[in-house]
Design an enzyme around this catalytic site. Sequence first.
Site, PDB file in Angstrom:
ATOM      1  N   ALA A  10       9.447  -9.145 -24.455  1.00  0.00           N
ATOM      2  CA  ALA A  10       9.604 -10.266 -23.620  1.00  0.00           C
ATOM      3  C   ALA A  10       8.279 -10.379 -22.351  1.00  0.00           C
ATOM      4  O   ALA A  10       8.263  -9.143 -21.753  1.00  0.00           O
ATOM      5  CB  ALA A  10      10.932 -10.423 -23.501  1.00  0.00           C
ATOM      6  N   PRO A  12       9.169 -11.906 -19.724  1.00  0.00           N
ATOM      7  CA  PRO A  12      10.278 -11.866 -18.430  1.00  0.00           C
ATOM      8  C   PRO A  12      10.804 -10.528 -18.571  1.00  0.00           C
ATOM      9  O   PRO A  12      11.687 -10.165 -17.274  1.00  0.00           O
ATOM     10  CB  PRO A  12      11.756 -13.107 -18.485  1.00  0.00           C
ATOM     11  CG  PRO A  12      10.807 -14.122 -20.102  1.00  0.00           C
ATOM     12  CD  PRO A  12      10.561 -13.327 -20.571  1.00  0.00           C
ATOM     13  N   SER A  13      10.646  -9.926 -19.440  1.00  0.00           N
ATOM     14  CA  SER A  13      11.517  -8.244 -19.837  1.00  0.00           C
ATOM     15  C   SER A  13      11.118  -7.066 -18.086  1.00  0.00           C
ATOM     16  O   SER A  13       9.764  -6.599 -17.773  1.00  0.00           O
ATOM     17  CB  SER A  13      10.905  -7.565 -20.269  1.00  0.00           C
ATOM     18  OG  SER A  13      11.584  -6.260 -20.724  1.00  0.00           O
ATOM     19  N   PRO A  14      11.338  -7.084 -17.311  1.00  0.00           N
ATOM     20  CA  PRO A  14      11.250  -5.556 -16.177  1.00  0.00           C
ATOM     21  C   PRO A  14      10.718  -4.297 -16.818  1.00  0.00           C
ATOM     22  O   PRO A  14      10.165  -3.593 -16.147  1.00  0.00           O
ATOM     23  CB  PRO A  14      12.714  -5.541 -15.551  1.00  0.00           C
ATOM     24  CG  PRO A  14      13.896  -5.845 -16.072  1.00  0.00           C
ATOM     25  CD  PRO A  14      12.887  -6.836 -17.212  1.00  0.00           C
ATOM     26  N   ALA A  16       9.847  -3.608 -19.509  1.00  0.00           N
ATOM     27  CA  ALA A  16       7.906  -4.432 -20.491  1.00  0.00           C
ATOM     28  C   ALA A  16       6.664  -4.118 -18.604  1.00  0.00           C
ATOM     29  O   ALA A  16       5.959  -3.116 -18.993  1.00  0.00           O
ATOM     30  CB  ALA A  16       7.876  -5.418 -21.185  1.00  0.00           C
TER      31      ALA A  16
END
Length: 199
Positions: A10, A12-14, A16
Amino acid sequence: MDRAIDYYFATPSPWAYLGHERLAALLAAHRRDVRVLPVDYGRIFAVSGGLPLLQRAAQRQAYRLVELRRFADHLGVALNVQPRYFPVDAAASSLLITAVAHADGMPAAMRLAGAVLAACWREERDIANDGTLTELLEETDLPAERLAQSKDADTLARLEAHTQAAIDAGVFGAPTYVVEGEMFWGQDRLDFLQRKLGL
């Protein structure tokens, strides 16, 4: 056998963000290709029992911030654990990366994905804003017209296909890496992925 890595995430995934550059290094070291596959985690959570962040219990939300600080410090990665533009709609940036992957190839999509993740978690920029996305295209030496292409029906169909592929593969969280049918969930499993690639 297909040796490419499927990279589901995703924008907005921190998590990732924390794993992205390390994944890129693994790909280079092991000479593996990647399929860059942003997906709609709203659809995935609906079938996997997951909850969007703001619907999770308060203690889970609080501990998430603790873990983000720990991992950022451990990895030496600059990270704002509560950035100005978060939560943020992932659709526009996911579609843009999808359009770039189709038109410019996966290395370009990896480059843009890294820029999008950093824009959210290091630079506190609004990755749902067309102006920000235009700037990120310029900063990654990609054509400005990709933004318009990201809004067409074909790009939406590709993003929906990525999401269905993730559901079919059993993906439930971000980031998830799948190689040769084996799934690795989370940036904290990149060590296991590295062992797999070294076999």
